[in-house]
Write a protein that holds these residues in place. Sequence first.
Motif, mmCIF file in Angstrom:
data_model
loop_
_atom_site.group_PDB
_atom_site.id
_atom_site.type_symbol
_atom_site.label_atom_id
_atom_site.label_comp_id
_atom_site.label_asym_id
_atom_site.label_seq_id
_atom_site.Cartn_x
_atom_site.Cartn_y
_atom_site.Cartn_z
ATOM 1 N N ALA A 166 -11.317 1.343 4.594
ATOM 2 C CA ALA A 166 -10.302 1.928 3.718
ATOM 3 C C ALA A 166 -10.924 2.688 2.558
ATOM 4 O O ALA A 166 -10.350 3.665 2.060
ATOM 5 C CB ALA A 166 -9.383 0.832 3.185
ATOM 6 N N PHE A 181 -6.352 -1.658 1.285
ATOM 7 C CA PHE A 181 -5.913 -0.266 1.304
ATOM 8 C C PHE A 181 -5.321 0.182 -0.036
ATOM 9 O O PHE A 181 -4.905 1.332 -0.172
ATOM 10 C CB PHE A 181 -4.867 -0.064 2.410
ATOM 11 N N ILE A 182 -5.259 -0.718 -0.998
ATOM 12 C CA ILE A 182 -4.714 -0.376 -2.315
ATOM 13 C C ILE A 182 -5.876 -0.021 -3.234
ATOM 14 O O ILE A 182 -6.810 -0.819 -3.395
ATOM 15 C CB ILE A 182 -3.911 -1.548 -2.906
ATOM 16 N N ALA A 188 -10.951 2.042 -0.396
ATOM 17 C CA ALA A 188 -10.121 2.044 -1.599
ATOM 18 C C ALA A 188 -10.819 1.367 -2.762
ATOM 19 O O ALA A 188 -10.463 1.585 -3.920
ATOM 20 C CB ALA A 188 -8.796 1.337 -1.317
ATOM 21 N N ARG A 225 0.821 -1.216 0.000
ATOM 22 C CA ARG A 225 0.000 0.000 0.000
ATOM 23 C C ARG A 225 0.851 1.261 0.000
ATOM 24 O O ARG A 225 0.462 2.284 -0.555
ATOM 25 C CB ARG A 225 -0.922 0.001 1.217
ATOM 26 N N ASP A 226 2.029 1.201 0.670
ATOM 27 C CA ASP A 226 2.922 2.354 0.734
ATOM 28 C C ASP A 226 4.350 1.852 0.945
ATOM 29 O O ASP A 226 4.597 0.651 1.038
ATOM 30 C CB ASP A 226 2.498 3.319 1.854
ATOM 31 N N THR A 274 5.580 -0.581 -4.545
ATOM 32 C CA THR A 274 4.256 -0.059 -4.210
ATOM 33 C C THR A 274 3.353 -0.181 -5.429
ATOM 34 O O THR A 274 3.817 -0.145 -6.574
ATOM 35 C CB THR A 274 4.340 1.409 -3.780
ATOM 36 N N THR A 299 4.977 -0.202 4.464
ATOM 37 C CA THR A 299 4.488 -1.586 4.503
ATOM 38 C C THR A 299 5.205 -2.455 3.463
ATOM 39 O O THR A 299 5.426 -3.648 3.696
ATOM 40 C CB THR A 299 2.969 -1.628 4.251
ATOM 41 N N GLU A 307 -1.880 -6.122 2.249
ATOM 42 C CA GLU A 307 -2.824 -5.096 2.719
ATOM 43 C C GLU A 307 -3.677 -4.597 1.553
ATOM 44 O O GLU A 307 -3.860 -3.395 1.330
ATOM 45 C CB GLU A 307 -2.068 -3.933 3.371
#
Length: 329
Positions: A315, A286-287, A317, A36-37, A261, A40, A283
């Motif tokens: 999230a 959250f993407i 997302a 996600r970032d 990412t 992470t 995760e």
Amino acid sequence: MFSPLWSDHPATRRAKLTALVIELVRANKRLLVVGRDHHTTDEVLGAIARAMRGAGLQFKSLLSRYELPAQSDVAGLALQDLGFETQMNRFYAKSRADKATLRRKYDRFRELSPLLAFKAEKQRDLDEVKLLEWRLLTQVSDLQGKIKDINATLAEYEALTIWKRLSMQAVGKNVGSLNEYRSIYEQSVQTILAELEVAKRRIEALSPEAAIPKDIRPEYHELKDEIKKLGGTKKIRELLAAEEGTNRQAFLQTKRVVATTAARVVSDPLFARVRFDVLIADEAPFIPAPFLLSAAGLVRERIVLFGDPRDIPEAKAWRPAWASPIGRK
């Protein structure tokens, strides 16, 4: 194949993810792992690296972090060593160094080849002259033996019986003829000795020309064997003539596991030119869905989503466009 592996326990998810990565790597699959970032992604990269190391896999050569890691290390593992740019620069630097070494060896081989060919030719000449010397020495020895026999016969001639003298004269061996033979033999010896002197001077001249320093021949054979293993001189010339520029796509395709990412997959045009066997999204709730879809378009076999399903509504997302404030207008 789409495989969501949900769990509400982070440690359980991470353990399943690393176990799956090891299983797929051993199955010779190429994996794209997206996070996600940066934070992470670094964490999952460290977990995969530790698991691969524990499984006895060469994680430094198999695993790569496409972006520059945000963290210097995770659980004692230096993530900088797993950075794509670092790995690529080291690889091509080593490649250029190896190429320079190969060029030096090939140049040395080309230098030694004519030298040893010249030495071999001189050695053949030397062997021929030595053979001639041996033959001349043999002739001298034979002639000197005959002269010795004549001298012995002449010394005993007066003491021989009349019948012995008559038998010798019957075959042309009298004092006069023996002296003539001796004179002929002595002249032949002198002629051969002169030829021997010429042969000896020739041997003295050829010996240093044919001599090979004791360390050159092993060096030459070692270089020859190495060039043969690499495919011969033609292949070596092709390798040396090949372009030395870096190829990001080719190097990326050598990595079994690429971690990045999801946003980088969308923004970097390099990913549009490479393909993977499996996508693993850490995760995943959250993407953003468009990012996941872009990454999914790069894989051939399987898509695996890890995460907590309870995070999906929180999230937001994966919220469809019609559910957003803009979509409702």
